[in-house]
Design a protein around this motif. Sequence first.
Motif, PDB file in Angstrom:
ATOM      1  N   ASP A 210      28.321  -6.535 -60.048  1.00  0.00           N
ATOM      2  CA  ASP A 210      29.351  -6.698 -59.028  1.00  0.00           C
ATOM      3  C   ASP A 210      30.711  -6.531 -59.688  1.00  0.00           C
ATOM      4  O   ASP A 210      31.071  -7.308 -60.576  1.00  0.00           O
ATOM      5  CB  ASP A 210      29.238  -8.074 -58.378  1.00  0.00           C
ATOM      6  N   VAL A 211      31.493  -5.531 -59.256  1.00  0.00           N
ATOM      7  CA  VAL A 211      32.795  -5.275 -59.883  1.00  0.00           C
ATOM      8  C   VAL A 211      33.794  -6.394 -59.596  1.00  0.00           C
ATOM      9  O   VAL A 211      34.811  -6.517 -60.285  1.00  0.00           O
ATOM     10  CB  VAL A 211      33.373  -3.928 -59.406  1.00  0.00           C
ATOM     11  N   LYS A 212      33.530  -7.199 -58.579  1.00  0.00           N
ATOM     12  CA  LYS A 212      34.424  -8.300 -58.239  1.00  0.00           C
ATOM     13  C   LYS A 212      33.950  -9.635 -58.810  1.00  0.00           C
ATOM     14  O   LYS A 212      34.532 -10.688 -58.517  1.00  0.00           O
ATOM     15  CB  LYS A 212      34.569  -8.421 -56.725  1.00  0.00           C
ATOM     16  N   ALA A 213      32.927  -9.596 -59.647  1.00  0.00           N
ATOM     17  CA  ALA A 213      32.335 -10.824 -60.182  1.00  0.00           C
ATOM     18  C   ALA A 213      33.338 -11.733 -60.895  1.00  0.00           C
ATOM     19  O   ALA A 213      33.283 -12.957 -60.729  1.00  0.00           O
ATOM     20  CB  ALA A 213      31.187 -10.477 -61.129  1.00  0.00           C
ATOM     21  N   PRO A 214      34.284 -11.178 -61.690  1.00  0.00           N
ATOM     22  CA  PRO A 214      35.225 -12.065 -62.388  1.00  0.00           C
ATOM     23  C   PRO A 214      36.111 -12.902 -61.471  1.00  0.00           C
ATOM     24  O   PRO A 214      36.730 -13.873 -61.924  1.00  0.00           O
ATOM     25  CB  PRO A 214      36.069 -11.079 -63.214  1.00  0.00           C
ATOM     26  N   PHE A 215      36.191 -12.523 -60.182  1.00  0.00           N
ATOM     27  CA  PHE A 215      37.092 -13.213 -59.266  1.00  0.00           C
ATOM     28  C   PHE A 215      36.361 -13.997 -58.179  1.00  0.00           C
ATOM     29  O   PHE A 215      37.000 -14.614 -57.327  1.00  0.00           O
ATOM     30  CB  PHE A 215      38.031 -12.200 -58.602  1.00  0.00           C
ATOM     31  N   ARG A 216      35.048 -14.007 -58.182  1.00  0.00           N
ATOM     32  CA  ARG A 216      34.293 -14.618 -57.100  1.00  0.00           C
ATOM     33  C   ARG A 216      33.925 -16.078 -57.350  1.00  0.00           C
ATOM     34  O   ARG A 216      33.581 -16.801 -56.412  1.00  0.00           O
ATOM     35  CB  ARG A 216      32.999 -13.820 -56.835  1.00  0.00           C
ATOM     36  N   ARG A 217      33.978 -16.528 -58.603  1.00  0.00           N
ATOM     37  CA  ARG A 217      33.446 -17.845 -58.920  1.00  0.00           C
ATOM     38  C   ARG A 217      34.547 -18.787 -59.412  1.00  0.00           C
ATOM     39  O   ARG A 217      35.286 -18.460 -60.324  1.00  0.00           O
ATOM     40  CB  ARG A 217      32.356 -17.717 -59.985  1.00  0.00           C
ATOM     41  N   ALA A 218      34.622 -19.967 -58.775  1.00  0.00           N
ATOM     42  CA  ALA A 218      35.537 -21.040 -59.188  1.00  0.00           C
ATOM     43  C   ALA A 218      36.937 -20.493 -59.473  1.00  0.00           C
ATOM     44  O   ALA A 218      37.493 -20.708 -60.552  1.00  0.00           O
ATOM     45  CB  ALA A 218      34.969 -21.755 -60.416  1.00  0.00           C
ATOM     46  N   PHE A 219      37.516 -19.815 -58.481  1.00  0.00           N
ATOM     47  CA  PHE A 219      38.791 -19.132 -58.696  1.00  0.00           C
ATOM     48  C   PHE A 219      39.903 -20.103 -59.079  1.00  0.00           C
ATOM     49  O   PHE A 219      40.671 -19.857 -60.015  1.00  0.00           O
ATOM     50  CB  PHE A 219      39.183 -18.354 -57.434  1.00  0.00           C
ATOM     51  N   ARG A 220      40.013 -21.203 -58.374  1.00  0.00           N
ATOM     52  CA  ARG A 220      41.094 -22.156 -58.646  1.00  0.00           C
ATOM     53  C   ARG A 220      40.972 -22.761 -60.037  1.00  0.00           C
ATOM     54  O   ARG A 220      41.955 -22.842 -60.782  1.00  0.00           O
ATOM     55  CB  ARG A 220      41.084 -23.261 -57.593  1.00  0.00           C
ATOM     56  N   LEU A 221      39.758 -23.174 -60.403  1.00  0.00           N
ATOM     57  CA  LEU A 221      39.546 -23.745 -61.726  1.00  0.00           C
ATOM     58  C   LEU A 221      39.772 -22.709 -62.810  1.00  0.00           C
ATOM     59  O   LEU A 221      40.314 -23.026 -63.886  1.00  0.00           O
ATOM     60  CB  LEU A 221      38.124 -24.313 -61.821  1.00  0.00           C
ATOM     61  N   SER A 222      39.405 -21.466 -62.539  1.00  0.00           N
ATOM     62  CA  SER A 222      39.633 -20.387 -63.501  1.00  0.00           C
ATOM     63  C   SER A 222      41.128 -20.173 -63.738  1.00  0.00           C
ATOM     64  O   SER A 222      41.568 -19.926 -64.868  1.00  0.00           O
ATOM     65  CB  SER A 222      39.000 -19.086 -63.002  1.00  0.00           C
ATOM     66  N   CYS A 223      41.912 -20.280 -62.667  1.00  0.00           N
ATOM     67  CA  CYS A 223      43.366 -20.140 -62.802  1.00  0.00           C
ATOM     68  C   CYS A 223      43.943 -21.261 -63.647  1.00  0.00           C
ATOM     69  O   CYS A 223      44.849 -21.031 -64.474  1.00  0.00           O
ATOM     70  CB  CYS A 223      44.026 -20.134 -61.428  1.00  0.00           C
TER      71      CYS A 223
END
Length: 295
Positions: A210-223
């Motif tokens: 999935d090309v969008k995989a880096p942005f699909r999971r735990a977005f707020r925590l990742s930020c």
Amino acid sequence: MWIFITLFAASCQSARTAYQNTLAREAGFLHATMARSLYGLPLVTLYLLVVWWLFGGVSLNGTMAFWWAASVCALAQIFATYFMLRAFQSGSYAIGTLLAKTEAVLAALIGLPLLHYTLTLGSWMGIGLGVLGAVVMTVKWHNLRHAHRDASLLFGLASGLCFAMTSVMASMASHSLSGSIITSAGVTLWFVLVIQSIVLCSLQMVKMRDVKAPFRRAFRLSCQVGVLSSLGSIGWFTGFALVNPALVKTLGQIEILGTLYYSKVRFSETLSKQQWLGGTMIMISVILVVASTVK
């Protein structure tokens, strides 16, 4: 100035490590490792533009030193973060971080041939004490024959080694550029994060298909991880450029106070007397190495 910069970096990293540990549990090791670079890149880009304007630009010296040193730095930091997160899952949050703190001792050793540091008898004593402290803190004494199989010990020490390589390579890369040392540190950090983002995002997209995989999971925590990581990295890389990396990492041991706080409050962990003793020995060993050898 480097003292305040290092203290700032240590405080940011202490908070970031706690959030990153939570992210690893929610989204996996790969995403947690990737988040610190990809989600921190926008803030570092803005920082680089500011320091370029304030302190002036930099240029290459016509050699490959910057490219290979910065590339090794990027890859070493990827492995360092991955090994540290694995140490958290294999043992405990506090023990994994404390073992990774052997990086200051290892940075002094790696710097011998690369940055022309020297070691005295006191430094070798400190190194020996640090190794013993790691053993005391993590090895189960009733099963010494299988100590080499202790996952938290192996992952923690591997993380420390890779973090040490990161700091030494960052220093080499920054000093291979001509111009303001502050801007040089910013350029090195930006290049490192770009390499890391490309490598880790590619791995995650291939794994998840999935090309969008880096942005699909735990977005707020990742930020949150990305912002704290970028702030801490700005401090670390600037410190590496200003003074001896081993000295920076030793002062950064104050981060352990934050680690113990998060270990108790956020993850409800407890440390035994044996683990406290080992952690104290590691701290003393780091102080001995820097006090005896860093000029």
